[in-house]
Write a protein that holds these residues in place. Sequence first.
Motif: not given
Length: 472
Positions: A246, A249, A372
């Motif tokens: 994450l 991302n 993701h």
Amino acid sequence: MGIVQPKPISTENGPGGKAIRPFGIRDKVGYLLGDFGNDFSFMLIMAFLMVFYTDVLGISAAQVGTLFLVARLFDAFTDVLWGRFIDSRKTTKLGKFRPWIFRMSIPLVITSTLLFVPIPGMSDGFYLAYAYVTYILWGLMYTTVNIPYGSMAAVISGDSNDRTALSTWRTMGAMLASLIINVLGPLVVFVDNKMEADRMFMVAVVFGLLALASYMGCVRLTTERIVLPEKTNEEKGSIGKTFKALLKNKPLITILIASLLFMINTMLIGAVNVYLFKDYFSNAAALSIVGLIQTGTVFAAIPVLKILVAKFGKKETASIGMILASAFYFVLYFIPNLSMTAYLVLLTVGMFGFAFFNLVIWAFVTDVIDYHEYLTGVREDATVYAVYSFARKVGQAIAGGVGGFAIAAIGYNSGSSTQSPEVLDGIYTLATLVPAVTFLVVFLILVFIYPLNKKRVSDLAQSLIERREATR
């Protein structure tokens, strides 16, 4: 790579192996009903709970503020835990997310009603404890419905235009519920400018039943079309690995920053507008006109949004809206001594601009969920959505005091019926220049940092379709 239109996925088999219908108006109406139901609970509480606590239960405003801050931070962490839990569940015949909306909507409605139960004759300590238990419990139940609801948009369709439509219809549902609550609610619950406890409870029950019906409609009308093989769940790594991904991302991080700035800015505008019209324009009643303008601009932007997104893309359309909003708030700041009518006319154009970002924000979230999956090869819709929700709730907890701090910083005197010219100028600056600069910053983030333009979103969707086909 050139722009490649994603293959239609409407002919794929859904949960249970059955052929599913194409994306259409049923999904849009169903998704609208989901946020319609959410806001029959959420907006009702935002509009009336603090008054119920202070005027009916006799809890001090400071204690209520502390409760809201504690509960919001608690909610932020439970969002992530619940998102992770949802992603670990197997897909059923109803899908992965709709079963949880169905199961948890009844507990949510019950807890939202319990918040407004009038219990006369108890001690101050009892009322405060009751408020903490029921409000935190309500927040937990709201999470169990809202996380799967928000995550579901990413699996209803993989098409960018369809997702923009879902985001738009979601916003419409929220605005319609807000209108009903804010227009009809005060007429029922207040008698002689005072909240009636029994009427408030009656309204909570009625709106709770409407919320339940809306959730059932959402479950009934929507369809989850993107379903990955169950082996993907078995291959998922640790939560540490997920959060490491994450942090890589970039679309998620940048849209989080842009969204938080936008949210804090709109909360500041809402707080300062009260003082702007009450003290600067000496017309507090005009606040109702501002509310109608804000709702009206959202609905006016909807048909234009569809055309602009189809032609230019979500990032590009939101950027246009942000620069338009920024420009007109700058105009408001640099034109001195405007009449209230002229101010409202220019404000309407500014609100029309930021309505575009409001309408597409949830579609941005579905794109970062896809990104993701592209990075990790793992579909974790609820976890990514929950991280987004976590950041928003932390931002809301912090932003809750921004308006008060800002008003205090300019020297506002709450004990005086009139304010000094310096304070009035400060109010006007907070209401115009600060939003102008903030909207400009959001525009710059979208244009120069957020990477998912129309072409990249299309390429991303095609890449994921090809990858999923290869694993079947």
